[in-house]
Design a protein around this motif. Structure first.
Motif, mmCIF file in Angstrom:
data_model
loop_
_atom_site.group_PDB
_atom_site.id
_atom_site.type_symbol
_atom_site.label_atom_id
_atom_site.label_comp_id
_atom_site.label_asym_id
_atom_site.label_seq_id
_atom_site.Cartn_x
_atom_site.Cartn_y
_atom_site.Cartn_z
ATOM 1 N N PHE A 170 -24.267 13.218 37.146
ATOM 2 C CA PHE A 170 -24.559 14.496 37.777
ATOM 3 C C PHE A 170 -26.001 14.470 38.282
ATOM 4 C CE2 PHE A 170 -21.078 15.273 34.864
ATOM 5 C CZ PHE A 170 -20.200 16.000 35.652
ATOM 6 N N ASP A 171 -26.283 15.291 39.269
ATOM 7 C CA ASP A 171 -27.589 15.250 39.905
ATOM 8 C C ASP A 171 -28.719 15.617 38.943
ATOM 9 O OD1 ASP A 171 -26.224 14.546 42.149
ATOM 10 O OD2 ASP A 171 -26.755 16.315 43.339
ATOM 11 N N ASN A 172 -28.392 16.304 37.851
ATOM 12 C CA ASN A 172 -29.417 16.653 36.863
ATOM 13 C C ASN A 172 -29.660 15.530 35.849
ATOM 14 O OD1 ASN A 172 -27.133 16.770 35.285
ATOM 15 N ND2 ASN A 172 -27.242 18.972 34.884
ATOM 16 N N GLY A 173 -28.985 14.377 36.030
ATOM 17 C CA GLY A 173 -29.164 13.235 35.153
ATOM 18 C C GLY A 173 -28.156 13.109 34.042
ATOM 19 N N VAL A 174 -27.316 14.111 33.825
ATOM 20 C CA VAL A 174 -26.267 14.035 32.800
ATOM 21 C C VAL A 174 -25.230 12.984 33.212
ATOM 22 C CG1 VAL A 174 -24.353 15.293 31.723
ATOM 23 C CG2 VAL A 174 -26.589 16.394 31.997
ATOM 24 N N LEU A 175 -24.795 12.191 32.251
ATOM 25 C CA LEU A 175 -23.799 11.157 32.482
ATOM 26 C C LEU A 175 -22.493 11.516 31.794
ATOM 27 C CD1 LEU A 175 -26.041 8.017 31.796
ATOM 28 C CD2 LEU A 175 -25.577 9.114 34.002
ATOM 29 N N ALA A 176 -21.383 10.939 32.307
ATOM 30 C CA ALA A 176 -20.077 11.158 31.676
ATOM 31 C C ALA A 176 -19.180 9.957 31.931
ATOM 32 C CB ALA A 176 -19.415 12.427 32.219
ATOM 33 N N THR A 177 -18.302 9.677 30.988
ATOM 34 C CA THR A 177 -17.269 8.656 31.144
ATOM 35 C C THR A 177 -15.948 9.240 30.655
ATOM 36 O OG1 THR A 177 -17.764 7.729 28.942
ATOM 37 C CG2 THR A 177 -18.867 6.738 30.829
ATOM 38 N N LEU A 178 -14.927 9.157 31.480
ATOM 39 C CA LEU A 178 -13.601 9.658 31.131
ATOM 40 C C LEU A 178 -12.568 8.568 31.367
ATOM 41 C CD1 LEU A 178 -13.549 13.225 32.772
ATOM 42 C CD2 LEU A 178 -14.349 12.588 30.492
ATOM 43 N N HIS A 179 -11.514 8.578 30.558
ATOM 44 C CA HIS A 179 -10.420 7.622 30.695
ATOM 45 C C HIS A 179 -9.122 8.376 30.471
ATOM 46 C CE1 HIS A 179 -8.283 3.753 29.085
ATOM 47 N NE2 HIS A 179 -7.867 4.100 30.296
ATOM 48 N N SER A 180 -8.164 8.161 31.344
ATOM 49 C CA SER A 180 -6.853 8.796 31.249
ATOM 50 C C SER A 180 -5.764 7.755 31.434
ATOM 51 C CB SER A 180 -6.714 9.885 32.331
ATOM 52 O OG SER A 180 -5.401 10.402 32.382
ATOM 53 N N THR A 181 -4.740 7.809 30.599
ATOM 54 C CA THR A 181 -3.589 6.923 30.777
ATOM 55 C C THR A 181 -2.322 7.586 30.264
ATOM 56 O OG1 THR A 181 -2.587 4.788 30.236
ATOM 57 C CG2 THR A 181 -4.037 5.751 28.567
ATOM 58 N N ASP A 182 -1.252 7.449 31.017
ATOM 59 C CA ASP A 182 0.065 7.819 30.494
ATOM 60 C C ASP A 182 0.931 6.571 30.350
ATOM 61 O OD1 ASP A 182 0.680 7.357 33.174
ATOM 62 O OD2 ASP A 182 0.872 9.478 33.644
ATOM 63 N N GLY A 183 0.256 5.399 30.185
ATOM 64 C CA GLY A 183 0.971 4.135 30.069
ATOM 65 C C GLY A 183 1.043 3.571 28.676
ATOM 66 N N TYR A 184 0.260 4.107 27.734
ATOM 67 C CA TYR A 184 0.276 3.579 26.366
ATOM 68 C C TYR A 184 -0.376 4.589 25.420
ATOM 69 C CZ TYR A 184 -4.624 2.474 27.418
ATOM 70 O OH TYR A 184 -5.944 2.550 27.797
ATOM 71 N N GLY A 185 -0.040 4.412 24.136
ATOM 72 C CA GLY A 185 -0.743 5.125 23.074
ATOM 73 C C GLY A 185 -0.408 6.591 22.949
ATOM 74 N N MET A 186 -0.961 7.188 21.904
ATOM 75 C CA MET A 186 -1.000 8.634 21.697
ATOM 76 C C MET A 186 -2.346 8.880 21.036
ATOM 77 S SD MET A 186 1.681 10.212 22.885
ATOM 78 C CE MET A 186 1.699 11.781 22.050
ATOM 79 N N ALA A 187 -3.382 9.110 21.837
ATOM 80 C CA ALA A 187 -4.735 9.169 21.304
ATOM 81 C C ALA A 187 -5.592 10.140 22.115
ATOM 82 C CB ALA A 187 -5.374 7.780 21.316
ATOM 83 N N HIS A 188 -6.628 10.627 21.463
ATOM 84 C CA HIS A 188 -7.544 11.565 22.107
ATOM 85 C C HIS A 188 -8.938 11.386 21.529
ATOM 86 C CE1 HIS A 188 -7.402 13.902 18.368
ATOM 87 N NE2 HIS A 188 -6.106 13.677 18.398
ATOM 88 N N GLU A 189 -9.937 11.629 22.358
ATOM 89 C CA GLU A 189 -11.325 11.557 21.914
ATOM 90 C C GLU A 189 -12.185 12.362 22.873
ATOM 91 O OE1 GLU A 189 -14.947 8.281 21.519
ATOM 92 O OE2 GLU A 189 -12.853 7.594 21.481
ATOM 93 N N PHE A 190 -13.087 13.156 22.315
ATOM 94 C CA PHE A 190 -14.022 13.895 23.161
ATOM 95 C C PHE A 190 -15.316 14.089 22.395
ATOM 96 C CE2 PHE A 190 -15.905 17.360 25.562
ATOM 97 C CZ PHE A 190 -15.587 17.012 26.869
ATOM 98 N N THR A 191 -16.416 13.575 22.972
ATOM 99 C CA THR A 191 -17.719 13.623 22.321
ATOM 100 C C THR A 191 -18.776 14.104 23.305
ATOM 101 O OG1 THR A 191 -17.124 11.784 20.864
ATOM 102 C CG2 THR A 191 -19.460 12.288 21.072
ATOM 103 N N ILE A 192 -19.628 14.993 22.832
ATOM 104 C CA ILE A 192 -20.748 15.520 23.602
ATOM 105 C C ILE A 192 -22.029 15.013 22.955
ATOM 106 C CG2 ILE A 192 -21.932 17.608 24.360
ATOM 107 C CD1 ILE A 192 -19.203 19.078 23.902
ATOM 108 N N ALA A 193 -22.867 14.337 23.731
ATOM 109 C CA ALA A 193 -24.147 13.847 23.222
ATOM 110 C C ALA A 193 -25.286 14.638 23.857
ATOM 111 C CB ALA A 193 -24.308 12.359 23.520
ATOM 112 N N THR A 194 -26.222 15.072 23.034
ATOM 113 C CA THR A 194 -27.387 15.801 23.511
ATOM 114 C C THR A 194 -28.656 15.102 23.025
ATOM 115 O OG1 THR A 194 -27.803 17.285 21.626
ATOM 116 C CG2 THR A 194 -26.011 17.889 23.122
#
Length: 280
Positions: A170-194
């Motif tokens: 983002f233009d304010n310097g915040v970074l993000a990484t996302l991954h999505s798949t409907d091809g394998y697994g049953m998993a979830h993860e969401f983390t916010i770092a400050t």
């Protein structure tokens, strides 16, 4: 008295029908939602809003013109766990946002709608919409739209993306990484770092249940703190309560953390850009 009809047009003409829920595949959302809105019926439309930005823009414009209630069915945002999250993020107690990481996987490729646009519109809209809420709450209303992204992905037999990952600055310097798949697994993860610590969901943030919903704040210095929000009801119940309350108050849009019209449009733009970057 209860009755049935095989005509959507007759249903919309029925004065006893107080609201319409559009649970159709997402490539059909625009036309059926617009017809219901034109008939004066409040609408709850399933996610993703549509599968193209042109359809999304037409739907948002139709909802604004109709001046009756419309909300996208990102049901998880109605649950108390996300009201608690939003209040805490807005409070400033977690410090300044630096990075967000999200992952959602489900082995459902055999039953996905080939006209539905692939994993980004099926599952990716969940971490994308939660990223949107976090960035908006911690960085301001306009921060989410100002960004650059890069992405890669793998297509399934239907030609749509089945697995894909995106990195965002983002233009304010915040970074993000996302991954999505409907091809394998049953998993979830969401983390916010400050700059003060990390906040991580212990439970599935996108499928809150009647009990067991929590996230943990772990400061870089200090003792971890767990936040719990159990109501005895799942997210679909709370979404219905949200719609009923909005209609009773004469509101035409949901209130945060549920998506307003501008939120749904911004959320829809993200997988659109993600898909373009991953398939270029």
């Amino acid at each position: 008295m209860a009755h049935a009809t095989d005509s959507y047009h007759d249903l919309l003409r029925d004065p006893e029908v107080e609201a319409v829920y559009i649970g159709l595949p997402n490539h059909l959302h625009k036309d059926y939602s617009l017809e219901a809105l034109a008939a004066g019926k409040p609408v709850l439309c399933e996610k993703s809003l549509t599968v193209t930005m042109s359809d999304a823009a037409a739907l948002v414009a139709g909802a604004e013109k109709a001046r009756t209630f419309f909300a996208e069915g990102l049901m998880y945002l109605s649950h108390p766990i996300h009201h608690k999250l939003l209040d805490l993020l807005r409070s400033g107690r977690f410090g300044q946002l630096r990075h967000v990481q999200g992952f959602y996987a489900a082995d459902i490729w055999q039953v996905v709608n080939p006209a539905g646009g692939g994993t980004l519109y099926n599952l990716g809209c969940y971490p994308a919409s939660l990223l949107h809420l976090v960035v908006q709450a911690m960085c301001g209303e306009d921060a989410f739209a100002n960004r650059q992204l890069q992405a890669n992905g793998n297509a399934g037999p239907d030609g749509n993306l089945r697995d894909s990952a995106v990195t965002v600055r983002f233009d304010n310097g915040v970074l993000a990484t996302l991954h999505s798949t409907d091809g394998y697994g049953m998993a979830h993860e969401f983390t916010i770092a400050t700059d003060l610590g990390t906040l991580r969901f212990d439970s599935n943030p996108w499928l809150p249940t009647p009990q067991g919903n929590s996230f943990t704040w772990t400061p870089y210095e200090g003792t971890p703190e767990r936040f719990v929000a159990d109501s005895g009801y799942d997210a679909f119940f709370h979404q219905l309560q949200m719609v009923e309350a909005a209609m009773a108050a004469g509101e035409t849009q949901a209130k945060r953390p549920s998506p307003r019209l501008r939120d749904s449009a911004e959320i829809m733009q993200f997988p659109t850009d993600w898909q373009a970057a991953a398939t270029t």
